[in-house]
Scaffold this active site. Structure first.
Site, PDB file in Angstrom:
ATOM      1  N   LYS A 120       0.829  -1.213   0.000  1.00  0.00           N
ATOM      2  CA  LYS A 120       0.000   0.000   0.000  1.00  0.00           C
ATOM      3  C   LYS A 120       0.859   1.257   0.000  1.00  0.00           C
ATOM      4  CE  LYS A 120      -4.404  -1.573   1.840  1.00  0.00           C
ATOM      5  NZ  LYS A 120      -5.394  -1.511   2.910  1.00  0.00           N
ATOM      6  N   LYS A 201      -5.611 -10.669  -6.316  1.00  0.00           N
ATOM      7  CA  LYS A 201      -6.852 -10.964  -5.586  1.00  0.00           C
ATOM      8  C   LYS A 201      -7.911  -9.898  -5.878  1.00  0.00           C
ATOM      9  CE  LYS A 201      -6.188  -8.495  -1.402  1.00  0.00           C
ATOM     10  NZ  LYS A 201      -6.574  -8.047  -0.195  1.00  0.00           N
ATOM     11  N   LYS A 204     -11.635  -4.483  -3.178  1.00  0.00           N
ATOM     12  CA  LYS A 204     -12.754  -3.554  -3.038  1.00  0.00           C
ATOM     13  C   LYS A 204     -12.469  -2.246  -3.758  1.00  0.00           C
ATOM     14  CE  LYS A 204     -13.584  -3.522   1.566  1.00  0.00           C
ATOM     15  NZ  LYS A 204     -12.824  -3.955   2.482  1.00  0.00           N
TER      16      LYS A 204
END
Ligand code: TYM
Length: 336
Positions: A120, A201, A204
């Site tokens: 991130k 993966k 969201k």
């Protein structure tokens, strides 16, 4: 008798109210919570403080709406407020307070090694301190409730490990306060991949930007059909789990996890058929799974006071337990 013993086991889990909730969140987390909720003493949280760790993604009205959306989805997916305590993290102030105590006993090196932090932070121009201490906040969530089991998707494994390590270090330095929790991860369906890119993966945040990436829990049947029809395949006809290419395997896994059929039965069903058959069958199963959830969701959001009552009641129950644990930790450290 067995049920009574298990009831004494506590379950805690949560979801960040950011991005578009998807079938991966459902399979990896929510469906496991729902399936086991009558067995355990459950706490399910909407972890809004975690959402603040990337402030660039936050717009206050958006966040307020998302907190309600996630709470309503918890209920729509089958969480029962009589069986499970459902609450918003920021409303139980002990989460933030315990985070500070835990941050003080967490070596920087442990946080630097976290893969989520590395991936991130590498995408951000400015990295907030909150993103770095994210694991201490997650540890506080879990440890406040003396949690036994944490049902999560595979991507959260490292976070449960560090939670155990932080608890262990605190107990070693100040005396036994925290129970060491264990991750509860389903065998198949704990890591659903992106429909457009099965090497990564399902996410969201990406799902919110690209319709073809994810199957959203609130997507219409037409949107679901389009996403599945556009999913990555190959030029073969291979539908065995072990041999299939990543995109096909991903669809097989979603199909198998939603239908709860044994792998062998799924393989036999799709053997020799072309991929459009798999996509058609999968679309049907996904649409039929989400239809009742979406119907309940609509009813729940239409009644503002019901949702607020559930969250108020959840906050009270959560606070009582969190308050006890925090007090104990404070006493052990000599600040109370
Ligand atoms: P979050 O909000 O990213 O995801 C919520 C849950 O969904 C699971 N999940 C997936 N499962 C299968 N396939 C996928 N593609 C997939 N994507 C997400 C996640 O593993 C998770 O279970 N740090 C946590 C939130 C959190 C938490 C906690 C969880 C904060 N405190 C305490 C458990 C206990 C997170 O960001 O999850």
């Amino acid at each position: 008798m067995e049920t009574d013993n298990a009831r004494q086991k506590r379950v805690f889990s949560g979801i960040q109210p950011t991005g578009k909730l998807h079938i991966g969140n459902y399979l990896g987390a929510i469906s496991v919570w729902v399936k086991n909720q009558s067995k355990y003493d459950n706490f399910f949280c909407i972890v809004d403080l975690h959402s603040l760790t990337i402030p660039e993604n936050i717009e206050p009205d958006y966040l307020r709406g998302k907190i309600r959306e996630v709470a309503a989805l918890y209920l729509a997916c089958g969480l029962d407020p009589e069986e499970s305590t459902i609450f918003v993290q920021s409303r139980v102030t002990q989460h933030a307070e315990l985070t500070w105590l835990l941050s003080c006993v967490t070596p920087m090196g442990w946080l630097e090694r976290m893969t989520q932090y590395k991936s991130k932070s590498s995408q951000l121009e400015t990295v907030g301190t909150g993103l770095f201490v994210y694991p201490a906040l997650m540890a506080a969530d879990i440890l406040l409730y003396q949690t036994d089991l944490v049902p999560v998707g595979e991507d959260q494994k490292q976070h449960i490990e560090i939670t155990r390590n932080i608890a262990g270090r605190f107990n070693h330095l100040f005396g036994e306060v925290f129970k060491l929790p264990e991750a509860m991860i389903r065998e198949s369906g704990a890591r659903i991949m992106g429909m457009d890119n099965p090497d990564n993966k399902m996410s969201k945040s990406l799902g919110e930007k690209k319709a073809e990436h994810s199957i959203g829990l609130l997507d219409s049947p037409e949107e679901i059909r389009e996403t599945i029809m556009g999913a990555t395949t190959d030029s073969q006809k291979e539908t065995r789990f072990a041999e299939a290419s990543p995109g096909i395997r991903n669809m097989l896994v979603i199909y198998q996890a939603l239908t709860d059929k044994p792998r062998k039965e799924v393989e036999e069903f799709f053997a020799g058929k072309n991929y459009s058959f798999l996509k058609k069958e999968l679309t049907e199963v996904v649409v039929e799974t989400l239809r009742p959830i979406q119907m309940r969701y609509k009813k729940i959001v239409a009644d503002e006071s019901y949702l607020e009552d559930v969250l108020q009641q959840g906050r009270k129950r959560a606070e009582a337990i969190a308050g006890e644990t925090l007090e104990q930790a404070q006493k052990m450290m000599g600040i109370r």
